[in-house]
Design an enzyme around this catalytic site. Structure first.
Site, PDB file in Angstrom:
ATOM      1  N   GLU A   1      -4.736   6.357 -23.524  1.00 34.82           N
ATOM      2  CA  GLU A   1      -4.725   7.800 -23.281  1.00 34.82           C
ATOM      3  C   GLU A   1      -4.051   8.510 -24.449  1.00 34.82           C
ATOM      4  OE1 GLU A   1      -5.888   9.599 -20.709  1.00 34.82           O
ATOM      5  OE2 GLU A   1      -6.088   8.196 -19.041  1.00 34.82           O
TER       6      GLU A   1
ATOM      7  N   HIS B   1     -14.049   7.930 -22.983  1.00 37.24           N
ATOM      8  CA  HIS B   1     -14.267   7.919 -21.537  1.00 37.24           C
ATOM      9  C   HIS B   1     -15.616   8.554 -21.213  1.00 37.24           C
ATOM     10  CE1 HIS B   1     -12.103   8.505 -17.385  1.00 37.24           C
ATOM     11  NE2 HIS B   1     -13.001   7.561 -17.346  1.00 37.24           N
TER      12      HIS B   1
END
Length: 183
Positions: free
Chosen positions: A116, A155
């Site tokens: 992330e 993603h």
């Protein structure tokens, strides 16, 4: 960067309860880049850490009600200043991808590493984040034989209708150029 026993030496270590064993710990073959901010568009808050550690107070912000009962994690978070926190050892399964598919396979959490970046789809990521991501990705490619530079995706690539991160603000060419320098 040094990786031993699934842990990145350069990162602060915190063990998220939101992980489990991979069915095949040798099948690590894709790296998924994500973007996250809590609340949306705000940086430097403690909420990403709290979300991944399962301690977030959903009453802390009006938008957090959708997080109630959510059990998610990532292997690693790279903050805006380049600081890194690892929540799940790389050889374990973090819960970051959700409903997903890549190269004909479903359930990407089974074979993916999730990183992330603190950010949004629309705000440029920082120089420090690109540098750290390139170094970490190079170390991962060198550590896990099935993971190649071609198998690094966003993603949005593994959950295309459901997710948009790291978004148009992520400069893939800049990242790949830095990665090539590291490999």
């Amino acid at each position: 960067m040094k990786i031993e026993n699934g842990q990145l030496a350069a990162a602060e270590q915190k063990l998220s309860p939101h992980h489990d064993e991979r069915s095949d710990p040798n099948d690590i073959s894709v790296l998924v880049v994500h973007g996250i901010s809590l609340p949306a568009g705000e940086f430097g808050q403690p909420y990403i850490d709290q979300l991944f550690m399962g301690t977030i107070d959903i009453n802390a912000h009006p938008t957090f009600d959708v997080l109630e009962g959510l059990k998610v994690s990532a292997h690693l978070v790279i903050h805006r200043d380049g600081r890194m926190v690892q929540y799940v050892p790389f050889h374990k399964r973090a819960w970051h991808a959700g409903v997903s598919h890549y190269a004909g396979r479903r359930r990407c959490n089974d074979f993916a590493i999730g990183i992330e970046l603190e950010g949004t789809d629309t705000e440029p990521y920082t120089k420090e984040q690109y540098q750290q991501l390139a170094k970490v990705a190079a170390a991962l490619v060198q550590t896990y034989p099935l993971l190649t530079r071609q198998r690094i995706v966003g993603h949005q690539h593994i959950a295309p209708v459901r997710k948009t991160d790291p978004g148009p603000a992520f400069d893939w060419q800049r990242f790949r150029n830095l990665l090539n320098e590291e490999l």
